[in-house]
Design a protein around this motif. Structure first.
Motif, PDB file in Angstrom:
ATOM      1  N   ILE A   1       0.850  -1.181   0.000  1.00  0.00           N
ATOM      2  CA  ILE A   1       0.000   0.000   0.000  1.00  0.00           C
ATOM      3  C   ILE A   1       0.889   1.236   0.000  1.00  0.00           C
TER       4      ILE A   1
ATOM      5  N   GLU B   1       0.821   5.284   0.679  1.00  0.00           N
ATOM      6  CA  GLU B   1       0.036   6.306   1.349  1.00  0.00           C
ATOM      7  C   GLU B   1       0.796   7.619   1.296  1.00  0.00           C
TER       8      GLU B   1
ATOM      9  N   GLN C   1      -4.505   6.989  -0.373  1.00  0.00           N
ATOM     10  CA  GLN C   1      -3.972   5.629  -0.248  1.00  0.00           C
ATOM     11  C   GLN C   1      -4.242   4.888  -1.546  1.00  0.00           C
TER      12      GLN C   1
END
Length: 80
Positions: free
Chosen positions: A1, A3, A13
């Motif tokens: 992920i 962010e 995100q």
């Protein structure tokens, strides 16, 4: 992920996933791809407004197992 805070109150995100599945009993092979993104805005320290998008696709050598999914979500998050 991934962010990233875009401003003091705005956050982005991004994420993705790939999965390969092979089933020995019937020879089926599936490839599943998914991506998601969320944009959130902090209204207060413990309250945020968010919008999300999720996409998932499955390719398969069995046409009955193929699909695509699109999902949009909007919400308000309160944490304590």
């Amino acid at each position: 992920i991934f962010e990233r805070r875009l401003t003091r109150r705005l956050r982005l995100q991004l994420g993705g996933r790939y999965e390969n599945s092979e089933f020995e009993d019937d020879g089926q092979k599936d490839d599943e791809y998914s991506v998601n993104s969320t944009l959130s805005y902090d209204l207060r320290d413990n309250v945020s407004l968010f919008g999300s998008y999720f996409f998932r696709k499955q390719d398969s050598n069995d046409p009955a197992s193929e699909f695509e999914e699109n999902r949009f979500t909007v919400g308000l998050r309160y944490s304590f």
